[in-house]
Design a protein around this motif. Structure first.
Motif, PDB file in Angstrom:
ATOM      1  N   GLU A  80       0.833  -1.219   0.000  1.00 47.36           N
ATOM      2  CA  GLU A  80       0.000   0.000   0.000  1.00 47.36           C
ATOM      3  C   GLU A  80       0.855   1.250   0.000  1.00 47.36           C
ATOM      4  O   GLU A  80       0.531   2.229  -0.674  1.00 47.36           O
ATOM      5  CB  GLU A  80      -0.943  -0.004   1.213  1.00 47.36           C
ATOM      6  N   VAL A  81       1.963   1.228   0.759  1.00 50.42           N
ATOM      7  CA  VAL A  81       2.873   2.381   0.786  1.00 50.42           C
ATOM      8  C   VAL A  81       3.488   2.592  -0.598  1.00 50.42           C
ATOM      9  O   VAL A  81       3.549   3.727  -1.107  1.00 50.42           O
ATOM     10  CB  VAL A  81       3.981   2.173   1.838  1.00 50.42           C
ATOM     11  N   PHE A  82       3.915   1.530  -1.243  1.00 48.91           N
ATOM     12  CA  PHE A  82       4.516   1.643  -2.570  1.00 48.91           C
ATOM     13  C   PHE A  82       3.494   2.076  -3.616  1.00 48.91           C
ATOM     14  O   PHE A  82       3.827   2.830  -4.538  1.00 48.91           O
ATOM     15  CB  PHE A  82       5.162   0.310  -2.972  1.00 48.91           C
ATOM     16  N   GLN A  83       2.258   1.626  -3.457  1.00 52.54           N
ATOM     17  CA  GLN A  83       1.238   2.005  -4.421  1.00 52.54           C
ATOM     18  C   GLN A  83       0.936   3.505  -4.386  1.00 52.54           C
ATOM     19  O   GLN A  83       0.563   4.107  -5.397  1.00 52.54           O
ATOM     20  CB  GLN A  83      -0.045   1.188  -4.171  1.00 52.54           C
ATOM     21  N   ARG A  84       1.140   4.112  -3.222  1.00 50.52           N
ATOM     22  CA  ARG A  84       0.933   5.557  -3.111  1.00 50.52           C
ATOM     23  C   ARG A  84       1.865   6.337  -4.041  1.00 50.52           C
ATOM     24  O   ARG A  84       1.512   7.430  -4.511  1.00 50.52           O
ATOM     25  CB  ARG A  84       1.193   6.036  -1.666  1.00 50.52           C
TER      26      ARG A  84
END
Length: 365
Positions: free
Chosen positions: A358-362
């Motif tokens: 989720e952090v990387f998708q941001r």
């Protein structure tokens, strides 16, 4: 658009760092182009990964100069490798500065993964190096929009100190499929696994063996205090009850962990980094369905309250540690099996990696 490139860097030989391995593998499996950078200080064991990795060669003999040399060389390597399609991922404070400078210069994303509270580690308490790391932490952490850390207590500490809002990604192992229910060890085996340095309660566990019969303490790992603790073992004439196994490959360590009758994680309050830690070994023992003797510290108390996975020591007096060892061994693995199964389902990398992605998708939109 081409896949995003993630350059993951750490002051590490990479060989035994299971958190970095899990992070890189998850990103690799989800289409990120991984470039992992460590160093060869104190050795570069052979390893294989499905993605590119390299180790910066360090000539420094002391740790202090090795940090400076690594950061200088890492800066130039990141400068060479980074472009507008890059996400930088810095592991711990000792790799953050060059990542921060390059990210700011190129205006590219930087994710900071603080495995611990580096400036509060026991080994640097009261030293000049602690002031340097605290200064760097104070200057950089408040400016980081994307931060990950390894426990809820760490996250609260960083928020209170620097108004940071880290995402908690616990260093849990991957789910394991099968474990023997009874190891039939004679003598019984108590296992410590992990880095060997101060404030981990290792010396107290060694002394506790004076009060144990038909039990052996196995210590798997290496570190700055290994020689001192081996000398303590000899001085106390405990060679028949304490065995040092050395540094093991993670897969070899797993084979030993599942055979133990109990695992120990009895860190002392040697500063905020240990006080608020959730040690990797606790989650490793749980995933191996091995009951755990834990320290009376916040994150381990939380585990004990949520799941019936082991026992909490009263304090670090060797005789009282031995009583806790005796209690957990007399209860046996079966006594804790239901709690261990429940905890293993929750405290696993398959749940934690979702938060990482989720952090990387941001920053990958």
């Amino acid at each position: 658009m081409s896949s995003k490139k993630a350059i993951v860097s750490a002051f590490s030989s990479l060989y035994t760092d299971q958190r970095i391995e899990k992070v890189c593998h998850t990103l690799f499996e989800n289409g990120y182009l991984i470039d992992l950078i460590g160093n060869d200080w104190k050795g570069a064991e052979k390893m294989e990964r499905p993605y590119p990795f390299s180790r910066i060669h360090l000539q420094s003999k002391s740790l202090k100069t090795a940090y400076f040399e690594f950061n200088w060389k890492l800066f130039h390597l990141l400068k060479k490798k980074s472009d507008q399609n890059t996400i930088l991922y810095a592991n711990d404070l000792d790799a953050l500065l060059p990542n921060y400078i390059i990210a700011k210069k190129l205006q590219i994303p930087l994710i900071f993964d603080s495995h611990e509270i580096f400036s509060e580690m026991p080994d640097i308490q009261g030293k000049m190096s602690q002031k340097i790391w605290r200064y760097l932490e104070k200057k950089l952490v408040p400016q980081l929009p994307l931060m990950i850390t390894a426990s809820n207590s760490y996250a609260r500490w960083f928020h209170e100190k620097y108004n940071a809002n880290p995402v908690v990604v616990q260093n849990a192992p991957r789910k394991a499929a099968y474990f023997p229910q009874d190891s039939h060890n004679n003598p019984k085996v108590i296992l410590y696994q992990g880095y060997i340095n101060r404030s981990r309660g290792i010396d107290k566990a060694i002394l506790a063996m004076h009060h144990m019969e038909d039990v052996v303490l196995k210590i798997a790992g290496d570190g700055t205090e290994r020689k001192e603790y081996e000398e303590l073992m000899i001085k106390e004439n405990l060679q028949n009850k304490v065995h040092f196994l050395g540094k093991l490959h993670p897969e070899d360590l797993k084979k030993i962990t599942v055979t133990a009758d109990a695992g120990i994680s009895i860190e002392e309050n040697g500063g905020a980094s240990y006080l608020y830690s959730l040690p990797n070994k606790v989650l490793d023992y749980i995933q191996a369905r091995v009951p755990v003797v834990m320290a009376n510290l916040p994150e381990m108390q939380n585990i004990a309250q949520r799941f019936h996975v082991g026992e909490i020591i009263e304090d670090h007096h060797p005789e009282r540690i031995a009583k806790t060892f005796t209690r957990i061994l007399q209860n046996g693995k079966e006594y804790y099996s239901k709690g261990l199964e429940e905890a293993a389902e929750v405290l696993c990398w398959e749940n934690e990696e979702k938060k990482l992605l989720e952090v990387f998708q941001r920053v990958s939109q």
